[in-house]
Scaffold this active site. Structure first.
Site, PDB file in Angstrom:
ATOM      1  CB  CYS A 168      -0.989  -0.018   1.164  1.00  0.00           C
ATOM      2  SG  CYS A 168      -0.246   0.024   2.807  1.00  0.00           S
ATOM      3  NE  ARG A 208      -4.530   1.477   1.836  1.00  0.00           N
ATOM      4  CZ  ARG A 208      -4.374   2.200   0.748  1.00  0.00           C
ATOM      5  NH1 ARG A 208      -5.264   2.120  -0.226  1.00  0.00           N
ATOM      6  NH2 ARG A 208      -3.339   3.011   0.621  1.00  0.00           N
ATOM      7  CG  ASP A 243      -5.140   5.503   2.686  1.00  0.00           C
ATOM      8  OD1 ASP A 243      -5.190   5.078   3.859  1.00  0.00           O
ATOM      9  OD2 ASP A 243      -4.169   6.113   2.219  1.00  0.00           O
TER      10      ASP A 243
END
Ligand code: 4NP
Length: 147
Positions: free
Chosen positions: A3, A9, A117
Protein backbone atom coordinates in the site's frame (compact mmCIF):
# COMPACT_ATOMS: atom_id res chain seq x y z
CA UNK A 1 1.13 -6.87 0.05
CA UNK A 2 1.74 -3.25 -0.93
CA UNK A 3 0.00 0.00 0.00
CA UNK A 4 1.13 3.60 0.29
CA UNK A 5 2.28 3.90 3.91
CA UNK A 6 2.64 0.21 4.94
CA UNK A 7 0.97 1.05 8.25
CA UNK A 8 -2.79 0.59 7.60
CA UNK A 9 -3.91 -1.68 4.73
CA UNK A 10 -0.93 -3.86 3.76
CA UNK A 11 -0.02 -4.87 7.35
CA UNK A 12 -3.62 -6.11 7.71
CA UNK A 13 -3.35 -7.97 4.40
CA UNK A 14 -0.05 -9.52 5.53
CA UNK A 15 -1.49 -10.63 8.87
CA UNK A 16 -4.69 -12.00 7.34
CA UNK A 17 -2.94 -13.99 4.61
CA UNK A 18 -0.35 -15.33 7.07
CA UNK A 19 -3.19 -16.61 9.26
CA UNK A 20 -4.60 -18.64 6.34
CA UNK A 21 -1.44 -20.28 4.95
CA UNK A 22 1.38 -22.49 6.21
CA UNK A 23 3.98 -19.79 6.82
CA UNK A 24 6.75 -22.40 6.75
CA UNK A 25 6.12 -22.87 3.02
CA UNK A 26 4.64 -19.53 1.91
CA UNK A 27 6.51 -16.26 2.40
CA UNK A 28 4.12 -13.36 3.05
CA UNK A 29 5.38 -9.82 3.60
CA UNK A 30 4.23 -6.22 3.16
CA UNK A 31 5.76 -2.92 2.11
CA UNK A 32 4.81 0.65 1.25
CA UNK A 33 5.52 2.68 -1.86
CA UNK A 34 6.19 5.68 0.42
CA UNK A 35 8.92 5.79 3.03
CA UNK A 36 7.49 8.15 5.69
CA UNK A 37 6.85 5.47 8.32
CA UNK A 38 9.81 3.11 7.77
CA UNK A 39 10.67 1.22 10.97
CA UNK A 40 7.34 2.03 12.64
CA UNK A 41 4.70 -0.40 13.88
CA UNK A 42 1.38 -0.64 12.03
CA UNK A 43 -1.14 2.14 12.78
CA UNK A 44 -2.76 1.50 16.19
CA UNK A 45 -6.20 1.32 14.50
CA UNK A 46 -4.97 -1.54 12.28
CA UNK A 47 -3.47 -3.32 15.30
CA UNK A 48 -6.81 -2.89 17.13
CA UNK A 49 -9.03 -4.13 14.30
CA UNK A 50 -6.73 -7.11 13.76
CA UNK A 51 -6.90 -7.93 17.46
CA UNK A 52 -10.71 -7.68 17.44
CA UNK A 53 -10.65 -10.26 14.65
CA UNK A 54 -8.24 -12.55 16.48
CA UNK A 55 -4.93 -11.55 14.84
CA UNK A 56 -1.79 -10.03 16.32
CA UNK A 57 0.04 -7.81 13.80
CA UNK A 58 2.02 -5.85 16.41
CA UNK A 59 5.27 -7.63 15.48
CA UNK A 60 5.36 -6.00 12.01
CA UNK A 61 7.72 -3.15 11.04
CA UNK A 62 7.11 -0.78 8.16
CA UNK A 63 9.46 -1.01 5.17
CA UNK A 64 9.57 0.47 1.69
CA UNK A 65 8.89 -1.55 -1.47
CA UNK A 66 12.12 -2.15 -3.40
CA UNK A 67 12.99 -3.52 -6.85
CA UNK A 68 14.42 -6.69 -5.25
CA UNK A 69 10.84 -7.58 -4.22
CA UNK A 70 10.17 -8.46 -7.88
CA UNK A 71 12.85 -11.16 -7.58
CA UNK A 72 11.81 -12.40 -4.13
CA UNK A 73 8.04 -12.75 -4.57
CA UNK A 74 5.82 -14.57 -7.08
CA UNK A 75 2.85 -12.23 -6.59
CA UNK A 76 2.73 -8.60 -5.60
CA UNK A 77 -0.69 -7.45 -4.42
CA UNK A 78 -1.47 -3.74 -4.47
CA UNK A 79 -4.40 -2.04 -2.76
CA UNK A 80 -5.27 0.74 -5.22
CA UNK A 81 -4.53 2.20 -8.65
CA UNK A 82 -1.98 4.64 -7.27
CA UNK A 83 0.00 1.76 -5.68
CA UNK A 84 -0.32 -0.08 -9.00
CA UNK A 85 1.18 2.83 -10.92
CA UNK A 86 4.01 3.30 -8.40
CA UNK A 87 4.95 -0.38 -8.30
CA UNK A 88 4.73 -0.78 -12.09
CA UNK A 89 7.04 2.21 -12.51
CA UNK A 90 9.77 0.07 -10.87
CA UNK A 91 9.16 -2.98 -13.09
CA UNK A 92 11.46 -3.18 -16.11
CA UNK A 93 10.30 -6.47 -17.64
CA UNK A 94 6.96 -7.97 -18.65
CA UNK A 95 7.58 -10.84 -16.21
CA UNK A 96 7.82 -8.38 -13.31
CA UNK A 97 4.77 -6.42 -14.47
CA UNK A 98 2.74 -9.63 -14.67
CA UNK A 99 3.33 -10.31 -10.95
CA UNK A 100 1.46 -7.17 -9.90
CA UNK A 101 -2.24 -7.65 -9.11
CA UNK A 102 -4.93 -5.37 -7.66
CA UNK A 103 -5.86 -7.44 -4.59
CA UNK A 104 -9.64 -7.05 -4.94
CA UNK A 105 -9.42 -8.57 -8.42
CA UNK A 106 -8.97 -11.85 -6.52
CA UNK A 107 -12.45 -11.59 -5.02
CA UNK A 108 -14.05 -9.61 -7.88
CA UNK A 109 -12.19 -10.57 -11.05
CA UNK A 110 -11.55 -7.76 -13.49
CA UNK A 111 -13.35 -5.17 -11.33
CA UNK A 112 -10.22 -3.11 -10.59
CA UNK A 113 -11.87 -2.14 -7.29
CA UNK A 114 -9.66 -0.36 -4.77
CA UNK A 115 -9.18 -0.97 -1.05
CA UNK A 116 -10.00 2.50 0.34
CA UNK A 117 -7.25 4.17 2.34
CA UNK A 118 -8.61 4.35 5.93
CA UNK A 119 -5.76 6.55 7.24
CA UNK A 120 -7.70 9.83 7.40
CA UNK A 121 -11.08 8.29 8.27
CA UNK A 122 -12.75 6.85 11.38
CA UNK A 123 -12.29 3.48 13.01
CA UNK A 124 -15.15 1.84 11.07
CA UNK A 125 -13.11 2.27 7.88
CA UNK A 126 -10.63 -0.21 9.31
CA UNK A 127 -13.25 -2.91 9.85
CA UNK A 128 -14.53 -2.37 6.31
CA UNK A 129 -10.99 -2.76 4.97
CA UNK A 130 -10.48 -5.84 7.14
CA UNK A 131 -13.55 -7.51 5.64
CA UNK A 132 -12.49 -6.72 2.06
CA UNK A 133 -8.98 -8.07 2.66
CA UNK A 134 -10.22 -11.16 4.48
CA UNK A 135 -12.44 -12.00 1.53
CA UNK A 136 -9.66 -11.39 -1.01
CA UNK A 137 -7.20 -13.50 1.01
CA UNK A 138 -9.69 -16.39 1.09
CA UNK A 139 -9.65 -16.32 -2.71
CA UNK A 140 -5.84 -16.17 -2.79
CA UNK A 141 -5.62 -19.23 -0.54
CA UNK A 142 -8.12 -21.14 -2.70
CA UNK A 143 -6.04 -20.31 -5.75
CA UNK A 144 -2.84 -21.40 -3.98
CA UNK A 145 -4.43 -24.69 -2.95
CA UNK A 146 -5.57 -25.37 -6.51
CA UNK A 147 -2.16 -24.80 -8.12
P1 4NP B 1 -1.79 2.87 4.09
O1 4NP B 1 -2.36 4.27 4.65
O2 4NP B 1 -1.27 3.17 2.70
O3 4NP B 1 -2.99 1.98 4.06
O4 4NP B 1 -0.71 2.45 5.04
C1 4NP B 1 -1.57 5.42 4.75
C2 4NP B 1 -0.77 5.61 5.84
C3 4NP B 1 -0.01 6.75 5.95
C4 4NP B 1 -0.06 7.70 4.96
C5 4NP B 1 -0.86 7.51 3.86
C6 4NP B 1 -1.60 6.35 3.74
N1 4NP B 1 0.71 8.89 5.09
O5 4NP B 1 0.56 9.78 4.22
O6 4NP B 1 1.49 9.03 6.03
Amino acid sequence: MVCLGNICRSPLAEGILKSKVDIKSVCVDSAGTGGWHVGELPDSRSIDVARKNGLDISDQKCRKFIKQDFEDFDWIYVMDKSNLKDVLSLADTEEKRSKVIMILNESAAGSNREVPDPYYGGDNGFQLVYGMLNDACEHIVNRLNNE
